[in-house]
Design a protein around this motif. Sequence first.
Motif, mmCIF file in Angstrom:
data_model
loop_
_atom_site.group_PDB
_atom_site.id
_atom_site.type_symbol
_atom_site.label_atom_id
_atom_site.label_comp_id
_atom_site.label_asym_id
_atom_site.label_seq_id
_atom_site.Cartn_x
_atom_site.Cartn_y
_atom_site.Cartn_z
ATOM 1 N N LEU A 1 -1.375 8.885 20.404
ATOM 2 C CA LEU A 1 -1.171 9.921 19.398
ATOM 3 C C LEU A 1 -0.507 9.242 18.212
ATOM 4 N N ASP A 2 -1.106 9.363 16.999
ATOM 5 C CA ASP A 2 -0.526 8.681 15.843
ATOM 6 C C ASP A 2 -0.299 9.637 14.685
ATOM 7 N N LEU B 1 0.808 -1.214 0.000
ATOM 8 C CA LEU B 1 0.000 0.000 0.000
ATOM 9 C C LEU B 1 0.845 1.269 0.000
ATOM 10 N N GLN B 2 2.174 1.118 0.111
ATOM 11 C CA GLN B 2 3.069 2.274 0.178
ATOM 12 C C GLN B 2 2.640 3.232 1.290
ATOM 13 N N ASP B 3 2.411 2.652 2.467
ATOM 14 C CA ASP B 3 1.902 3.438 3.584
ATOM 15 C C ASP B 3 2.698 3.113 4.838
ATOM 16 N N THR B 4 2.984 4.142 5.625
ATOM 17 C CA THR B 4 3.707 3.980 6.882
ATOM 18 C C THR B 4 2.975 4.746 7.973
ATOM 19 N N THR B 5 2.754 4.106 9.105
ATOM 20 C CA THR B 5 2.060 4.750 10.223
ATOM 21 C C THR B 5 2.921 4.647 11.473
ATOM 22 N N PHE B 6 2.766 5.638 12.326
ATOM 23 C CA PHE B 6 3.514 5.720 13.575
ATOM 24 C C PHE B 6 2.527 6.040 14.692
ATOM 25 N N ALA B 7 2.685 5.398 15.838
ATOM 26 C CA ALA B 7 1.777 5.634 16.962
ATOM 27 C C ALA B 7 2.562 5.630 18.271
ATOM 28 N N TRP C 1 -2.914 11.974 12.633
ATOM 29 C CA TRP C 1 -3.451 13.137 13.327
ATOM 30 C C TRP C 1 -4.617 12.761 14.238
ATOM 31 N N SER C 2 -4.497 11.586 14.835
ATOM 32 C CA SER C 2 -5.525 11.113 15.769
ATOM 33 C C SER C 2 -4.990 11.144 17.191
ATOM 34 N N VAL C 3 -5.826 11.578 18.105
ATOM 35 C CA VAL C 3 -5.515 11.524 19.523
ATOM 36 C C VAL C 3 -6.699 10.871 20.225
ATOM 37 N N GLY C 4 -6.423 10.215 21.322
ATOM 38 C CA GLY C 4 -7.502 9.563 22.050
ATOM 39 C C GLY C 4 -7.071 9.142 23.429
#
Length: 303
Positions: A260-261, A236-242, A264-267
Motif C-alpha cells: 500500500l503506497d 522533483l519535489q516529490d515524496t512517496t511512502f510505501a 493510492w496503489s494497492v497490490g
Amino acid sequence: MGNVLGPAAPRAPRRGEPLGSPGSFDELHRQCKEIFPQQMEGVKLIVTKTLSSHFQVTHTVHMSTLGPSSYHFNATFVGDRQLGPTEAFPMLVGDMDNSGSLNAQVLHLVAERIRTKAVFQTHQAKFVTWQFDGEYRGDDCTATLTLGNPDLLGESVILVAHFLQSITSRLVLGGEMVYHRRPGEEGAILTLAGKYTALKWVATLNVGYGGAHASYYHRANEQVQVGVELEANTRLQDTTFAFGYQLNLPQANMVFRGLLDSNWSVGGVLEKKLPPLPVTLALGAFLNHWKNRFHCGFSVIVG
C-alpha cells in the motif's frame, strides 16, 4: 570450592576483532525491498533447466496486455570457486530477447578479497551500457569503484565510489560519491548512508543532495514480516511512502506479499508451490485508485 565472587562477567570483545562484513552498498535496503510484491501483468511462463553442476538455462515467455509480448533466453555458467550458498566464481550470465537485445554479466574473483564485474547491455545492434566494477571486501569494510559508459573520444564518463564501514556489530556507516562528466557538463553528488541491525528489525537511511531514502524492516515472527519505505526527491519535489508485508504459510507451501503506497496503489502477489513437482504458481493484482488503473498477472515457474 565454589566461586565466591559469583559468575564471571562476559568477556568484552577485544579491540581489533573483526566486526563482520557490512556487505554491498546496493544491498543496504535489500531486506525491506524483498517483502514487497513485484509488479505482474499478463501471463508469464518460466522454465529453468539445470544441464550440469556448472550450467543452467532459462526460457521465459511473456504474453503482455500492456505492450508487445516477448521471449527471453538466459544462460548461466558457474565456476568451481564456492564462497557461499549463493556465491561462486567465475560466473557468466547472458540474457537475450526476441529482438536481439543482450544483457551480459561477467563476475570474477581476482583475489580472496577482490572481486570484479563487467556488464554489457545492447539494444538490438547498438551498445547501450558498458560498466566495470571492482570491489574490495575486508573483515569489517567494503569499498567499490564503478566505471560506467567510459567514452574517451566523447570525453564522457560516470564514476561511482562506495564505502561501508562496520562501526559496531550492529551499526554500519558509509557513503556514495557519483561523478559524471560529458561535454559542457560536470558534477558530483555525495550521499551518506547508515544501517542499524537489531535482533528482529533493520533500519536504513540514505541522505544526500538529491534527496533521502529511508526503510524499516521488521520480522514479527516466523510467518509475518513488514517493511516501510520513504523516498524524497529534492529535484522533483516529490515524496512517496510505501508499506509492504509478507505472510509465509509453510504448511500450505504459500507466500503472500502485499503493498500500500501514497500514490493510492494497492497490490498483492500470491505464490503457491506444488510439491513434489518443481512448479510454482503466482497470481498478482494491482490497483491504482488515483489513476483508476487495474492490471493483474499470472505466472508459472518450472524448475
